[in-house]
Design an enzyme around this catalytic site. Structure first.
Site, PDB file in Angstrom:
ATOM      1  N   HIS A  51       1.257 -39.833  37.263  1.00  0.00           N
ATOM      2  CA  HIS A  51      -0.036 -39.868  37.947  1.00  0.00           C
ATOM      3  C   HIS A  51      -1.227 -39.608  37.026  1.00  0.00           C
ATOM      4  CE1 HIS A  51      -2.666 -39.578  41.439  1.00  0.00           C
ATOM      5  NE2 HIS A  51      -3.113 -38.411  41.009  1.00  0.00           N
TER       6      HIS A  51
ATOM      7  N   SER B 284      -6.970 -41.333  41.522  1.00  0.00           N
ATOM      8  CA  SER B 284      -6.448 -40.461  42.565  1.00  0.00           C
ATOM      9  C   SER B 284      -7.474 -40.365  43.699  1.00  0.00           C
ATOM     10  CB  SER B 284      -6.081 -39.103  41.968  1.00  0.00           C
ATOM     11  OG  SER B 284      -5.313 -38.344  42.856  1.00  0.00           O
ATOM     12  N   TRP B 285      -7.907 -39.150  44.066  1.00  0.00           N
ATOM     13  CA  TRP B 285      -8.977 -39.042  45.059  1.00  0.00           C
ATOM     14  C   TRP B 285     -10.224 -39.805  44.602  1.00  0.00           C
ATOM     15  CZ3 TRP B 285     -10.931 -38.276  49.649  1.00  0.00           C
ATOM     16  CH2 TRP B 285     -12.306 -38.002  49.779  1.00  0.00           C
TER      17      TRP B 285
ATOM     18  N   GLY C 269      -9.185 -34.968  42.962  1.00  0.00           N
ATOM     19  CA  GLY C 269      -9.117 -33.766  43.782  1.00  0.00           C
ATOM     20  C   GLY C 269      -8.818 -34.150  45.229  1.00  0.00           C
TER      21      GLY C 269
ATOM     22  N   ASP D 274       4.659 -42.449  39.536  1.00  0.00           N
ATOM     23  CA  ASP D 274       3.652 -41.580  40.142  1.00  0.00           C
ATOM     24  C   ASP D 274       4.264 -40.916  41.377  1.00  0.00           C
ATOM     25  OD1 ASP D 274       1.428 -40.449  41.463  1.00  0.00           O
ATOM     26  OD2 ASP D 274       0.091 -42.035  40.785  1.00  0.00           O
TER      27      ASP D 274
END
Length: 325
Positions: free
Chosen positions: A294, A110-111, A43, A266
């Protein structure tokens, strides 16, 4: 190709009150006596899902999932008050203490990779190993790549056009600022349209091939509202990200073993994020997945991630049994 482990249910769920007004959803599954592993979702604001448990051998790992402030099953929903990176680092440490864990493995994409790195740099003595996917260093150039013209917009010009139209950007605004204005306006329909458009742009760019399941998850109203508000809030004004020096602080993790998994295609977090991190982290292994973007749920990406958690488990079991001494 290694598939995800079968679906399992948690054997314990918790509600952990942290800084008011936030109450975190927390769950445990797998082996209660196993290697503790914390799944750090992306996120910010995406929340965890039942499939998040499936990257780990449930006979070996004590699998811990939580929803970060304001998202998933944590409360209050989409709350931005006291919601920032430093607070999330403190939350992870509070979870560790609450569960009575001395040290653990971190798994983040990711985050989730950003937050895992930030936590590990603050508490390196608590980290046994790390598995990181789709590295997001949250530098200004990384935000420009995905939220300004000239980056991902050139790869997906048709998707970007829709994102740009909903932003209704004024001449002096960035796209992030324009969406902030839309998300916090008085028109409820416009707010929801902005939330969905923000998440749709990300969902469409997440996979090498179109994936309905990824889009459906991010466009779910509950998820879209939280993710759009929290991402926009962090990327626009989070003090930690504005002073971000993740690469400069990598000396703290010099002795921490890690596996970095990154899709060659990605388009949300380009591969140079992972390469730059790996250059500063000699103890980490870098695996570039040649046919993935991703998302963690593309088949080749899932394969690489499950192999990574199996590899980490094998090393740690050997280490703690004394066989590798």
């Amino acid at each position: 190709m290694q598939a995800l482990y079968p679906d399992i249910k948690p054997y314990q769920t918790h509600r952990l009150a942290v800084q008011s007004p936030h109450v975190l959803y927390l769950e445990e599954s797998g082996n209660p006596e196993g290697i503790p592993v914390l799944f750090v979702h992306g996120g910010p604001g995406a929340g965890s899902s039942p499939k998040s448990r499936c990257f780990f051998d449930p006979e070996i790992y004590r699998i811990i999932l939580f929803d970060q402030r304001g998202c998933g099953r944590s409360e209050p929903h989409a709350c931005l008050l006291s919601n920032n990176t430093l607070a999330l680092i403190d939350d992870i440490e509070a979870i560790r203490e609450f569960l009575g864990i001395h040290h653990w493995v971190l798994f983040g994409g990711s985050w989730g990779s950003t937050l895992s790195l930030a936590y590990a740099q603050a508490h390196p003595q608590r980290v046994l190993a790390m598995v990181l996917r789709g590295i997001f260093l949250a530098r200004p150039e990384d935000l420009r790549w995905f939220y300004c013209e000239g980056g991902a917009s050139r790869i997906f010009p048709d998707y970007w056009q829709e994102f740009d139209e909903v932003a209704n950007r004024r001449a002096d605004e960035s796209w992030i600022d324009a969406y902030h204005r839309q998300l916090h306006g008085d028109n409820e329909l416009a707010k929801m349209s902005a939330a969905k458009a923000w998440c749709h742009w990300e969902a469409r760019c997440s996979t090498l091939r179109p994936n309905h399941d990824v889009e459906e998850h991010l466009l779910d109203t509950h998820t879209a509202v939280a993710m759009s508000h929290i991402e926009n809030h962090f990327f626009r004004s989070d003090p930690y990200l504005q002073e971000n020096n993740l690469l400069g602080n990598m000396a703290a993790l010099a002795e921490v073993p890690a596996v970095i998994v990154h899709g060659r295609y990605d388009m949300i977090c380009p591969l140079d994020n992972a390469v730059s991190l790996h250059e500063r982290w000699p103890s980490a292994e870098l695996f570039v997945v040649r046919d993935a973007g991703h998302s963690a749920f593309e088949p080749s990406m899932s394969d690489a991630l499950v192999k990574a958690t199996d590899e980490i488990a094998e090393v740690l079991v050997r280490q703690f049994s004394g066989e590798g001494a």
